[in-house]
Design a protein around this motif. Structure first.
Motif, PDB file in Angstrom:
ATOM      1  N   ARG A 145       2.104  -3.616   8.531  1.00 37.12           N
ATOM      2  CA  ARG A 145       2.981  -2.476   8.661  1.00 37.12           C
ATOM      3  C   ARG A 145       4.186  -2.646   7.552  1.00 37.12           C
ATOM      4  O   ARG A 145       4.502  -1.582   6.914  1.00 37.12           O
ATOM      5  N   GLU A 146       4.731  -3.671   7.427  1.00 34.26           N
ATOM      6  CA  GLU A 146       5.891  -3.669   6.672  1.00 34.26           C
ATOM      7  C   GLU A 146       5.502  -3.581   4.972  1.00 34.26           C
ATOM      8  O   GLU A 146       6.146  -3.473   4.234  1.00 34.26           O
ATOM      9  N   ASN A 147       4.116  -3.584   4.772  1.00 33.08           N
ATOM     10  CA  ASN A 147       3.612  -3.682   3.356  1.00 33.08           C
ATOM     11  C   ASN A 147       2.980  -2.256   3.210  1.00 33.08           C
ATOM     12  O   ASN A 147       2.170  -2.204   2.282  1.00 33.08           O
ATOM     13  N   PRO A 196      -6.404   1.324   9.392  1.00 34.04           N
ATOM     14  CA  PRO A 196      -7.151  -0.028   8.736  1.00 34.04           C
ATOM     15  C   PRO A 196      -6.220  -0.689   7.806  1.00 34.04           C
ATOM     16  O   PRO A 196      -6.326  -1.882   7.634  1.00 34.04           O
ATOM     17  N   PHE A 197      -5.530   0.064   7.023  1.00 34.49           N
ATOM     18  CA  PHE A 197      -4.600  -0.638   5.838  1.00 34.49           C
ATOM     19  C   PHE A 197      -3.505  -1.253   6.525  1.00 34.49           C
ATOM     20  O   PHE A 197      -3.216  -2.144   6.168  1.00 34.49           O
ATOM     21  N   ALA A 218       5.326  10.437  14.760  1.00 29.55           N
ATOM     22  CA  ALA A 218       6.111   9.439  15.676  1.00 29.55           C
ATOM     23  C   ALA A 218       6.183   8.019  15.285  1.00 29.55           C
ATOM     24  O   ALA A 218       7.153   7.483  15.347  1.00 29.55           O
ATOM     25  N   GLU A 219       5.012   7.672  14.909  1.00 31.97           N
ATOM     26  CA  GLU A 219       4.881   6.093  14.466  1.00 31.97           C
ATOM     27  C   GLU A 219       5.741   5.813  13.200  1.00 31.97           C
ATOM     28  O   GLU A 219       6.366   4.762  13.000  1.00 31.97           O
ATOM     29  N   TRP A 220       5.761   6.772  12.399  1.00 32.36           N
ATOM     30  CA  TRP A 220       6.524   6.621  11.053  1.00 32.36           C
ATOM     31  C   TRP A 220       7.761   7.388  10.780  1.00 32.36           C
ATOM     32  O   TRP A 220       8.480   7.254   9.919  1.00 32.36           O
ATOM     33  N   ASN A 221       8.415   8.075  11.877  1.00 31.97           N
ATOM     34  CA  ASN A 221       9.703   8.693  11.636  1.00 31.97           C
ATOM     35  C   ASN A 221       9.309   9.804  10.529  1.00 31.97           C
ATOM     36  O   ASN A 221      10.430   9.885   9.914  1.00 31.97           O
ATOM     37  N   LEU A 222       8.240  10.387  10.181  1.00 28.45           N
ATOM     38  CA  LEU A 222       8.252  11.425   9.053  1.00 28.45           C
ATOM     39  C   LEU A 222       8.578  12.834   9.609  1.00 28.45           C
ATOM     40  O   LEU A 222       8.176  13.100  10.651  1.00 28.45           O
ATOM     41  N   PRO A 223       9.332  13.709   8.709  1.00 28.16           N
ATOM     42  CA  PRO A 223       9.786  14.878   9.093  1.00 28.16           C
ATOM     43  C   PRO A 223       8.674  15.884   8.855  1.00 28.16           C
ATOM     44  O   PRO A 223       8.824  16.853   7.998  1.00 28.16           O
ATOM     45  N   ILE A 228       0.800  -1.145   0.145  1.00 29.52           N
ATOM     46  CA  ILE A 228       0.113   0.007   0.110  1.00 29.52           C
ATOM     47  C   ILE A 228       0.855   1.001  -0.080  1.00 29.52           C
ATOM     48  O   ILE A 228       1.645   1.339   0.891  1.00 29.52           O
ATOM     49  N   VAL A 229       0.670   2.102  -0.947  1.00 31.38           N
ATOM     50  CA  VAL A 229       1.283   3.359  -1.203  1.00 31.38           C
ATOM     51  C   VAL A 229       0.566   4.656  -0.739  1.00 31.38           C
ATOM     52  O   VAL A 229      -0.769   4.623  -1.273  1.00 31.38           O
TER      53      VAL A 229
END
Length: 306
Positions: A180-182, A173-174, A293-298, A123-124
């Motif tokens: 998470r790895e996908n 939900p995705f 926080a969960e995805w370490n996004l800037p 999933i993108v």
């Protein structure tokens, strides 16, 4: 050399006004390792499978159809059987995260039914600063005779569509369905600042050549924002009641010159009421903090409300 991940179908599900046209046209449609089944040129069988899911999730009951998982699965398998060996099937449709298919931001129906039909997949998801996304959405809707003053446009949508960009809630939900790895979540702002790096990240995740992807995205920007001149023209048209564009009233030679002028100049800018901006930023702040926080996004670097 890093081994390529096993081939799984890829669903690029959103969000809209977050570079989808560029990603679809420059990357998915042109990368030699990708079998593009979604936008910009949808495979009719794959589209029928996904449309069966989307229509069954419509928020308006009278527009909702009965979900038929067996029929949708059969169509999806047929589409997968047509994909050449070694190519990664990618179905891109940003409408899959649009308001019309969700009762609330954490509505599970879309993700649950996609998983039931498609099976394992990657999933993108591309997110964008919510205020900037809404500005872009407004300018898209304010073209020509559809023009509305910003405050009127906001008032009609504020309690519905404009409350759907809670990315942390919408992506859960995705993640729970596909793992998470996908799932990859990428900020649109990286596409604007570093298109090659943005493309390489997506390509590496889905398992296609990242260097080729980076080459394809160089200097690509599609579906650009309308010009300020065109926005002013739209406002004048609406105020004057001119519902037929000037192009229908003048010879082509003149029309082309007029259109060239109207489309030129600086990009359009919109000024939303300061009070609305503050309220909307506060509405999304906590959700953005969790996503970052969960995805370490800037997200702080890109000015998201946090």
């Amino acid at each position: 050399m890093t081994p390529r991940p096993p081939i799984l179908p890829v669903l690029h599900v959103g969000f809209h006004k977050s570079g989808s046209t560029t990603i679809q046209g420059a990357l998915f449609a042109r990368h030699p390792d990708i079998a593009c089944l979604g936008e910009p040129n949808e495979d009719p069988v794959a589209f029928a499978a996904i449309r069966g899911i989307a229509d069954s999730c419509h928020r308006v009951e009278r527009k909702r159809v009965v979900f038929e998982p067996d029929k949708c699965r059969a169509l999806w398998r047929q589409a997968m059987d047509s994909v050449p060996d070694g190519k990664v099937p990618v179905f891109s449709k940003e409408a899959l995260t649009q308001y019309e298919h969700y009762q609330t931001p954490d509505d599970r129906r879309m993700a649950d039914r996609l998983r039931e039909v498609v099976g394992p997949a990657r999933i993108v998801i591309v997110v964008r600063h919510q205020i900037k996304l809404i500005e872009s959405l407004y300018l898209f809707h304010a073209k020509g005779a559809r023009y509305e003053a910003p405050e009127h446009w906001l008032r009609a949508r504020n309690e519905g569509p404009l409350r759907m960009y809670s990315y942390h809630l919408m992506t859960r939900p995705f993640i729970e369905n596909f793992g998470r790895e996908n799932v990859v979540i990428v900020p649109f702002e990286q596409l604007r600042n570093d298109p090659e790096g943005f493309s390489a990240r997506i390509c590496t995740f889905i398992g296609v050549d990242p260097e080729r992807g980076a080459q394809l995205m160089q200097r690509e920007r599609r579906n650009q924002r309308i010009s300020n001149r065109y926005l002013v023209y739209s406002k004048i048209r609406k105020a004057s009641g001119l519902y037929v564009g000037l192009g229908h009233l003048v010879p082509k030679s003149i029309r082309d010159k007029v259109n060239g002028f109207l489309m030129g100049g600086d990009d359009a800018k919109v000024r939303f009421p300061r009070e609305w901006i503050e309220q909307t930023e506060n509405y999304y702040r906590e959700d953005n903090r969790r996503l970052a926080a969960e995805w370490n996004l800037p997200l702080q670097e890109y000015g998201y409300p946090l």
